[in-house]
Design an enzyme around this catalytic site. Structure first.
Site, mmCIF file in Angstrom:
data_model
loop_
_atom_site.group_PDB
_atom_site.id
_atom_site.type_symbol
_atom_site.label_atom_id
_atom_site.label_comp_id
_atom_site.label_asym_id
_atom_site.label_seq_id
_atom_site.Cartn_x
_atom_site.Cartn_y
_atom_site.Cartn_z
ATOM 1 N N GLU A 24 1.143 -0.906 -0.007
ATOM 2 C CA GLU A 24 -0.213 0.039 -0.319
ATOM 3 C C GLU A 24 1.205 1.137 0.487
ATOM 4 O OE1 GLU A 24 -2.622 0.510 3.448
ATOM 5 O OE2 GLU A 24 -3.319 1.673 2.824
ATOM 6 N N HIS A 77 -4.991 6.295 -0.191
ATOM 7 C CA HIS A 77 -4.888 4.689 1.049
ATOM 8 C C HIS A 77 -5.506 3.508 0.111
ATOM 9 C CE1 HIS A 77 -4.310 5.692 4.900
ATOM 10 N NE2 HIS A 77 -4.504 7.182 4.190
ATOM 11 N N GLU A 142 -10.109 5.312 -0.633
ATOM 12 C CA GLU A 142 -9.425 4.127 -0.471
ATOM 13 C C GLU A 142 -10.296 3.388 -1.671
ATOM 14 O OE1 GLU A 142 -7.939 2.550 2.277
ATOM 15 O OE2 GLU A 142 -8.599 2.853 4.056
HETATM 16 ZN ZN LIG Z 1 -3.986 2.841 4.164
#
Ligand SMILES: [Zn+2]
Length: 261
Positions: A24, A77, A142
């Protein structure tokens, strides 16, 4: 124009979530760096929480944005789950948020959700440190699940698109000047006969025109120019008197026969 604080999540010893092929912290840094330059081409100012693989605490990120006086905070993210979860979602703080915050979330969310090609998990609210501690409208994205193969493929291979879609959402919300482009060079207009004020060519213009004429003449005949003049011509070292002399030579040789192209 606005001040955007771009926050690629995690970094350094904190890898964030890991997929089969990527981490990530790396995926979001790539998108963040590209997003920075895109926003800058639209005239916005951008500060990054990190632009390398270093660890920054959550409170440290919010403090950087607050100290800088950012107008907006965008945190990037990748999601992760032990199940087969997949899809895209965005977060804003769960407590009372401003209208601007909701609007910023909706604009970015819709710009990405309409393009990313994974399930739209929705616009959500959650008590998250970077959102809670930053003083400006803040959105956490996200993009997709690094733990899910098809999602991870997007996170790895669509860095440019993810940055573009995010930038489009931000620009739709915050506006931005048109990216700087080179203004088109206007076509020189041909002088009108009789308008003597237009006949003031510079010496370099005369030379360039003469050089063009000579090159074309040479291409049209099997009589090359004298090598020494040819070399000067190609090197751009002709003087005006050279050029005029060469035109006389060309006429003498019959290069100029009054035909038009
Ligand atoms: Zn994260």
């Amino acid at each position: 124009m606005a001040k955007f604080f771009i926050d690629p999540g995690h970094g350094g010893h904190d890898s964030g979530a890991s997929g089969k092929f990527s981490k990530e912290k790396d995926n979001v840094l790539k998108v963040g760096m590209r997003l920075k330059s895109l926003l800058e081409t639209y005239g916005h100012t951008v500060k990054m929480s990190r632009s390398t693989d270093v660890f920054v605490s959550l409170s440290g990120r919010a403090k950087m944005a607050n100290d800088w006086g950012a107008d907006y905070f965008i945190s990037l993210h990748n999601n992760s789950a032990t199940t087969n979860a997949s899809g895209f979602e965005t977060f804003i703080q769960d407590s009372a948020v401003s209208v601007a915050t909701s609007k910023l979330q909706a604009t970015i969310h819709n710009a990405i959700a309409s393009k990313i090609g994974v399930r739209d998990r929705g616009m959500k609210r959650k008590n998250l440190a970077v959102l809670r501690e930053s003083n400006m409208p803040s959105v956490l994205i996200e993009y997709a699940f690094v733990s899910y193969p098809e999602d991870e493929n997007i996170l790895i291979n669509k860095v440019e698109q993810l940055a573009q879609w995010t930038a489009q959402g931000i620009i739709a919300f915050a506006g931005g000047g048109k990216p700087a482009t080179t203004p088109p060079v206007p076509e020189p207009s041909l002088p009108q006969l009789g308008d003597k004020s237009l006949y003031k060519p510079t010496s370099s213009a005369i030379l360039n025109s003469t050089a063009t004429v000579l090159k074309r003449l040479e291409q049209k005949t099997d009589l090359p120019l004298d090598p020494q003049w040819r070399e000067k011509l190609l090197k751009g070292e002709l003087t005006i008197s050279d050029a005029i002399g060469l035109l006389y030579v060309a006429i003498d040789r019959g290069h100029i026969v009054g035909k038009t192209e």
